[in-house]
Scaffold this active site. Structure first.
Site, PDB file in Angstrom:
ATOM      1  NE  ARG A 176     -61.815 -51.303  44.937  1.00 16.53           N
ATOM      2  CZ  ARG A 176     -62.541 -52.347  44.561  1.00 16.53           C
ATOM      3  NH1 ARG A 176     -63.680 -52.161  44.000  1.00 16.53           N
ATOM      4  NH2 ARG A 176     -62.112 -53.573  44.702  1.00 16.53           N
ATOM      5  CB  SER A 255     -66.081 -47.255  39.464  1.00 12.11           C
ATOM      6  OG  SER A 255     -66.311 -48.495  38.856  1.00 12.11           O
ATOM      7  CD  GLU A 358     -63.349 -47.105  42.551  1.00 15.24           C
ATOM      8  OE1 GLU A 358     -64.465 -47.557  42.848  1.00 15.24           O
ATOM      9  OE2 GLU A 358     -62.612 -47.605  41.685  1.00 15.24           O
TER      10      GLU A 358
HETATM   11  C1  FAD Z   1     -61.885 -48.235  32.101  1.00 13.84           C
HETATM   12  C2  FAD Z   1     -61.440 -48.352  33.520  1.00 13.84           C
HETATM   13  C3  FAD Z   1     -61.807 -49.458  34.274  1.00 13.84           C
HETATM   14  C4  FAD Z   1     -61.393 -49.591  35.594  1.00 13.84           C
HETATM   15  N1  FAD Z   1     -61.778 -50.688  36.309  1.00 13.84           N
HETATM   16  C5  FAD Z   1     -61.378 -50.836  37.590  1.00 13.84           C
HETATM   17  C6  FAD Z   1     -61.759 -51.981  38.345  1.00 13.84           C
HETATM   18  O1  FAD Z   1     -62.442 -52.863  37.858  1.00 13.84           O
HETATM   19  N2  FAD Z   1     -61.345 -52.078  39.619  1.00 13.84           N
HETATM   20  C7  FAD Z   1     -60.563 -51.125  40.192  1.00 13.84           C
HETATM   21  O2  FAD Z   1     -60.212 -51.277  41.361  1.00 13.84           O
HETATM   22  N3  FAD Z   1     -60.189 -50.028  39.508  1.00 13.84           N
HETATM   23  C8  FAD Z   1     -60.565 -49.857  38.226  1.00 13.84           C
HETATM   24  N4  FAD Z   1     -60.201 -48.738  37.525  1.00 13.84           N
HETATM   25  C9  FAD Z   1     -59.429 -47.690  38.200  1.00 13.84           C
HETATM   26  C10 FAD Z   1     -57.899 -47.754  37.996  1.00 13.84           C
HETATM   27  O3  FAD Z   1     -57.601 -48.410  36.833  1.00 13.84           O
HETATM   28  C11 FAD Z   1     -57.189 -48.420  39.144  1.00 13.84           C
HETATM   29  O4  FAD Z   1     -57.433 -47.736  40.334  1.00 13.84           O
HETATM   30  C12 FAD Z   1     -55.679 -48.484  38.940  1.00 13.84           C
HETATM   31  O5  FAD Z   1     -55.080 -49.200  39.971  1.00 13.84           O
HETATM   32  C13 FAD Z   1     -55.033 -47.121  38.851  1.00 13.84           C
HETATM   33  O6  FAD Z   1     -53.720 -47.291  38.423  1.00 13.84           O
HETATM   34  P1  FAD Z   1     -52.888 -46.119  37.800  1.00 13.84           P
HETATM   35  O7  FAD Z   1     -51.496 -46.591  37.648  1.00 13.84           O
HETATM   36  O8  FAD Z   1     -53.541 -45.637  36.589  1.00 13.84           O
HETATM   37  O9  FAD Z   1     -52.932 -45.059  38.973  1.00 13.84           O
HETATM   38  P2  FAD Z   1     -53.147 -43.506  38.889  1.00 13.84           P
HETATM   39  O10 FAD Z   1     -54.472 -43.230  38.323  1.00 13.84           O
HETATM   40  O11 FAD Z   1     -51.991 -42.848  38.267  1.00 13.84           O
HETATM   41  O12 FAD Z   1     -53.157 -43.159  40.433  1.00 13.84           O
HETATM   42  C14 FAD Z   1     -54.183 -43.641  41.241  1.00 13.84           C
HETATM   43  C15 FAD Z   1     -53.849 -43.345  42.702  1.00 13.84           C
HETATM   44  O13 FAD Z   1     -52.703 -44.056  43.105  1.00 13.84           O
HETATM   45  C16 FAD Z   1     -51.649 -43.174  43.541  1.00 13.84           C
HETATM   46  N5  FAD Z   1     -50.425 -43.768  43.038  1.00 13.84           N
HETATM   47  C17 FAD Z   1     -50.211 -44.205  41.785  1.00 13.84           C
HETATM   48  N6  FAD Z   1     -49.002 -44.788  41.727  1.00 13.84           N
HETATM   49  C18 FAD Z   1     -48.452 -44.706  42.952  1.00 13.84           C
HETATM   50  C19 FAD Z   1     -47.218 -45.127  43.515  1.00 13.84           C
HETATM   51  N7  FAD Z   1     -46.322 -45.771  42.813  1.00 13.84           N
HETATM   52  N8  FAD Z   1     -46.982 -44.841  44.819  1.00 13.84           N
HETATM   53  C20 FAD Z   1     -47.889 -44.187  45.566  1.00 13.84           C
HETATM   54  N9  FAD Z   1     -49.068 -43.785  45.077  1.00 13.84           N
HETATM   55  C21 FAD Z   1     -49.346 -44.047  43.792  1.00 13.84           C
HETATM   56  C22 FAD Z   1     -52.012 -41.846  42.942  1.00 13.84           C
HETATM   57  O14 FAD Z   1     -51.501 -40.789  43.713  1.00 13.84           O
HETATM   58  C23 FAD Z   1     -53.518 -41.899  42.969  1.00 13.84           C
HETATM   59  O15 FAD Z   1     -53.969 -41.587  44.251  1.00 13.84           O
HETATM   60  C24 FAD Z   1     -60.596 -48.579  36.192  1.00 13.84           C
HETATM   61  C25 FAD Z   1     -60.233 -47.462  35.434  1.00 13.84           C
HETATM   62  C26 FAD Z   1     -60.652 -47.343  34.109  1.00 13.84           C
HETATM   63  C27 FAD Z   1     -60.248 -46.149  33.314  1.00 13.84           C
END
Ligand code: FAD
Length: 678
Positions: A176, A255, A358
């Site tokens: 992570r 998480s 996280e």
């Molecule tokens: C129901 C649920 C289940 C999940 N299960 C998991 C799991 O099993 N494993 C896991 O690892 N995660 C999990 N997650 C967390 C999440 O889905 C992941 O971390 C995912 O990668 C976040 O993507 P996002 O596009 O929504 O990012 P965001 O939430 O929009 O951003 C997350 C982070 O990334 C940065 N960021 C986003 N896009 C960019 C970019 N293009 N350039 C630079 N920085 C950027 C943001 O600044 C922030 O720090 C879960 C979330 C939910 C709601």
């Protein structure tokens, strides 16, 4: 600014979307600025503009790992939504390199890969969000991580103004974690490349997946990607970790906390904690980082007494998984933070393990509650402590390493807020001997507003050496003198009577000391056969008796050769021992008088005597130093039990600071647990 602002088509104020509509938590407010970038040039131009204008930049993707402040958010939210998905097989037709624009929906891409028979991401099915965020925390689940297949990341470095493809090793992926997560705000991730295997077997190393697959009657030898990803989707659904619009637990970011990584030593402590709490051995598995183990945060939360479905105001813990915090109707940002902090404290108080978030918090507040250390401890000193006095420094380091926020105020510092500390420990308060009633007042005040250790009752008792009368342990024969002011005639008579005491007991040399003093202040050694003895005693009593009770003992000559030995105890457990030897002919064993000190191997029977004595106390002290002289028969005589501010000679046992720090941490945890429970 205005021209450029207009040409970049940035939204401002009320035009901006509310972040609650862009995040799975469904919490947030309208940021000051918002822009969506669907091309590399636009993303870079907007990022550069924020940097020129000194405006905070918040880069976001699908919003599934964010908790946004719902009151106010300064700065610009840049949503990077670059599309594009290219599949390119290598010449041997073994691998396919997939290039994903940052805005590609991750789950859809995984489904498509599985359909095409490409292995490497099948266990990452059902993770919400976009491809651009995947490298940030090196997404992972069910035995796979992005880093297993990610070969390159297309990165714009805002600080260096450089656009380049980074190799996986440059990204510094870990559990992570990545280089980008350590420097949030500096990099834009614009695309990623993954290398997937054509026709390879699915990854199958997660016990729960294997168990479910076996239960479902699938043949492990002929298992395909589809069967694995379907199993994982159903497991995720059971835990509300597969985002669905009808799920009552849907308003979350998955998480909330990372699974803590702990060292082998911490594993031992955790096992002992569990044993004393009557819990089963915690589930543990080795992490990718050497000599560390992952403990499931959900297990820690549940075992610390917070169940699935726990409610706090309008937020709570998911009814399906302890690690997801959810916002219910009318839930808000502050309540989620309060709940998360409560969970952190509870887990720390129960297991001594810190949970780190996280999720990413988007808030203009520079510090927020979740980054605060677990407890605040004051190791109290005095105003003019000499610079060379550094014996406690290893203890400071050991406490900081245990997530303790440390303060080292002087006890008479007027503005220090003692109530802000969880624990206050007098350490080098070595100037109170002439102001002891003031010091006593201070201790009583601290005891009212915080927790003082050792306990106040013990320290009050220990201020005056008359406590020695109550201890059943071998001591030098002692004659007690009451504090009083005497006329010249009375003083003369008093001296005569003391000489008689010495003669009756057959002492050739006598020793006088006040019952409240330190560092050999107010002591007198006298030879009975010397003509000036009477005069010396008279002068000494004239000075000291009006202000202190005194002690008369035989002078123990062995101190000159064998020194004074100190056994140091933490919570009743022997830690280490030292010998302090005075300069030739002197009896004073403090380093102020040139004495030297060294590690010493304390005989077992000396240790037993100490343990027997410590058990006589009403409360077991957090720390204790038992000082002994060796009598003419070679046996130990206790001369002092130090419970207020003894030097603990950490320099003579490198492990001792860690041992003491652990006891301090345990005390903080006990206090915290009590305060949480009330
Ligand atoms: C129901 C649920 C289940 C999940 N299960 C998991 C799991 O099993 N494993 C896991 O690892 N995660 C999990 N997650 C967390 C999440 O889905 C992941 O971390 C995912 O990668 C976040 O993507 P996002 O596009 O929504 O990012 P965001 O939430 O929009 O951003 C997350 C982070 O990334 C940065 N960021 C986003 N896009 C960019 C970019 N293009 N350039 C630079 N920085 C950027 C943001 O600044 C922030 O720090 C879960 C979330 C939910 C709601």
């Amino acid at each position: 600014m205005q021209d450029q602002f207009n040409s970049l088509e940035i939204m401002r104020g009320h035009e901006c979307p509310n972040l609650s509509s862009l995040t799975t938590f469904e919490l947030g407010t309208k940021p000051k600025y918002y822009a969506k970038a669907c091309s590399v040039d636009r993303a870079i131009a907007i990022a550069k503009w924020t940097s020129q204008e000194n405006i905070p930049l918040w880069v976001v993707g699908g919003g599934s790992n964010l908790l946004c402040d719902d009151q106010h958010l300064e700065g610009l939210v840049l949503q990077i939504a670059l599309e594009g998905l290219e599949w390119e097989a290598d010449a041997k037709n073994e691998d396919v390199t997939v290039t994903l624009g940052a805005g590609v929906v991750w789950h859809d891409f995984v489904e498509e890969s599985v359909k095409r028979g490409l292995a490497g991401v099948e266990c990452l099915v059902g993770i919400p969000g976009w491809a651009g965020a995947a490298p940030i925390q090196n997404i992972g689940a069910y035995g796979q991580s992005l880093s297993d297949t990610c070969s390159e990341v297309y990165v714009y470095d805002l600080e260096e103004d450089q656009l380049a493809w980074w190799s996986a090793s440059q990204c510094d992926f870990a559990y992570r974690q990545s280089h980008f997560k350590k420097h949030l705000g500096r990099y834009l991730i614009l695309a990623i490349k993954l290398k997937l295997k054509i026709g390879a077997k699915p990854t199958l190393n997660y016990p729960q997946v294997i168990e479910t697959i076996t239960k479902n009657g699938y043949d492990l030898n002929t298992l395909d990607l589809e069967q694995v990803s379907t199993t994982i989707k159903s497991l995720r659904s059971q835990k509300s970790m597969f985002w669905q619009s009808t799920d009552p637990n849907r308003r979350s970011a998955g998480s909330f906390f990372m699974n803590p990584l702990i060292s082998g030593k911490q594993v031992e402590t955790l096992r002992q904690n569990c044993q004393s709490l009557g819990l089963d051995t915690p589930p543990l598995w080795p992490s990718e980082q050497s000599n560390t183990y992952k403990v499931p945060a959900a297990w820690l939360i549940e075992q610390s007494g917070i169940d699935k479905g726990f409610r706090y105001k309008n937020v709570g813990v998911s009814s399906k998984h302890c690690l997801a915090l959810v916002s219910h109707d009318q839930g808000d940002f502050e309540d989620i933070l309060d709940l998360a902090q409560h969970i952190q404290k509870r887990v720390w108080a129960t297991f001594g393990i810190s949970l780190l978030p996280e999720i990413r918090i988007l808030s203009s507040e520079l510090t927020h509650k979740l980054s605060q250390p677990r407890a605040r401890v004051a190791l109290v000193t005095c105003q003019n402590l000499p610079k060379w006095e550094v014996d406690d420094h290893p203890l400071w380091a050991a406490l900081v390493a245990q997530d303790i926020e440390l303060f080292t105020p002087a006890w008479d510092e007027p503005d220090f807020d003692w109530s802000s500390c969880d624990l206050v420990i007098p350490r080098t308060t070595w100037d109170y001997q002439d102001r002891w009633s003031e010091f006593l007042q201070w201790m009583r005040h601290v005891n009212r507003v915080s927790q003082l250790l050792n306990p106040l009752s013990l320290m009050e008792w220990n201020l005056d050496k008359r406590y020695l009368k109550e201890l059943a342990i071998e001591q030098p024969p002692t004659h007690w003198l009451e504090q009083q002011t005497l006329t010249n005639q009375e003083l003369q008579e008093h001296v005569e009577s003391l000489i008689q005491v010495c003669q009756a007991k057959g002492w050739l040399q006598g020793f006088l000391k006040p019952t409240i003093a330190a560092s050999a202040v107010g002591t007198l050694r006298f030879d009975l056969d010397q003509v000036q003895a009477k005069e010396q005693i008279k002068k000494h009593l004239q000075e000291w008796l009006p202000k202190r009770n005194m002690i008369l003992q035989p002078y123990v000559k062995e101190v000159e050769s064998l020194g004074e030995c100190s056994l140091i105890y933490f919570k009743g457990e022997f830690s280490h021992a030292v010998r302090k030897v005075p300069v030739s002919g002197d009896y004073r064993v403090q380093d102020d008088y040139g004495a030297s000190d060294m590690p010493w191997s304390a005989p077992l029977d000396w240790q037993k005597r100490c343990e027997y004595m410590l058990k006589q106390l009403k409360v077991m002290p957090l720390y204790a130093r038992c000082d002994f002289l060796t009598n003419p028969q070679g046996e130990p005589w206790l001369i002092e039990l130090e419970l207020i501010e003894p030097s603990l000679f950490f320099r003579h046992d490198l492990e001792s600071p860690t041992r003491f720090a652990q006891c301090i941490v345990d005390s903080c945890r006990e206090r915290l647990l009590k305060s949480i429970e009330t």
